[in-house]
Design an enzyme around this catalytic site. Sequence first.
Site: not given
Length: 440
Positions: A86, A280, A296, A393
């Site tokens: 991202e 998130k 992991d 963004h």
Amino acid sequence: MTEKKILQGFSRLTPLEKLHIAAGNCAHPETTEELLLSFLHPDPQIREILAGISENTISAYPLPYSVAPNFFINGRMYMVPMVVEESSVVAAASSAARFWAVRGGFHAQVHGMVKNGQLHFLYRGDGGKLQEAMPEVEIYLRKFTAVVTAKMEKRGGGIKTIRLKNRTDILPHYYQLHAEFDTSDAMGANFINSCLEEFASGLDQYLGDTPGFHKSDYEPLMAILSNYSDGCLVEASVHCPLRQLDEIVPGMTGLEFARRFVMAVDIASSDVYRAVTHNKGIMNGVDAVVLATGNDFRAIEAGAHAWAARSGQYRSLSRASLDEHDFHFTLTMPMALGSIGGLTRLHPLAAKSMEILGMPGARELMMIAAATGLANNFAALRSLTTTGIQAGHMRMHLSNILMQLKATPEESAVINEYFADKKVSYQAVADKLAGLRNKQ
Ligand code: MEV
């Protein structure tokens, strides 16, 4: 209707044969083969390492490998390697790291390094009697697993506790041996799973050898670690006087900023729709470090979300507060990371990440990943509660669009300047670029 064809023995084919079959699914098999081959590493040794990591490897999938500088954590400066797709994540982490580096930096600590594992089994005998025998069973199982644990014990780890849990509330005759482990600097999945499988055989042998018990009452079901590492917690925090938050956006006082920020975190503590997105944003930073260091990330994700829901409601992993003078922002989450073993040494880039970080042990790595998660969370909330998220963004989006449209550096410079105060969309950028090119 497409014909359903089961491929027999696919895993035994050569990599080139597998590649050929996979490429056959595409409109242009030959160019697909070329493309997939072109992403394989030119060094045969590295190619072999990567192929050995997973089954049926036919190519490699590169993601950006970035570094976020200026992470000042517990008085030490780090450059943090991050692997993430991202576009705004590394920019956000770097910006927050720089912001906090001059405000005392990140403070981090580890609360426990205990990992969990479970032997799930059915026991049709007298559960009370088995419970009574547990001190003896534990000694027996520790002896039984000695071959597996010897090396780990030399490194300061090993089995910490073994408890019998009666879970007949879930399923008839269902019990667990719930064990806690210290795996030192390793993530420890293999060690824990090996111990648990030894427990399964050891318990069978104990029940067969011990008068009053019958091994026919025992049916082992599963032996597996738990990725819910609620005894392996890390905390990262930042704090500063409110006046040091003045002018984050022109005209906004530190108090006003902190008040809005704390409300945003409080909302994520109560509203599940917001909490998931909030968390998130934390995982943007955490996962990027976890991936860059060969750990992991699915295990960390699963554990983090279970921890976030431990009260029965899914909540924010971070919390914020302000008092008369100061702003406080803290993240606490489970983080079972390893700094040795697994991919950390095997994958050439994971090994490099560890070197860039100064070869941290597992505890230090946990603190770095948590600080990065907190940095991303801070950056997201800072934007959301002030300018909005789209401005930043869209800047990154613009550079992606320019790349897709194969803009030259000169064209990119003109277009970046043009869109500095305008809304970015693919079509608007394409039109502007076409206009520029027509003029030339
Ligand atoms: C985007 O990857 C992450 C954010 O949505 C996080 C948040 O909303 O807090 C910006």
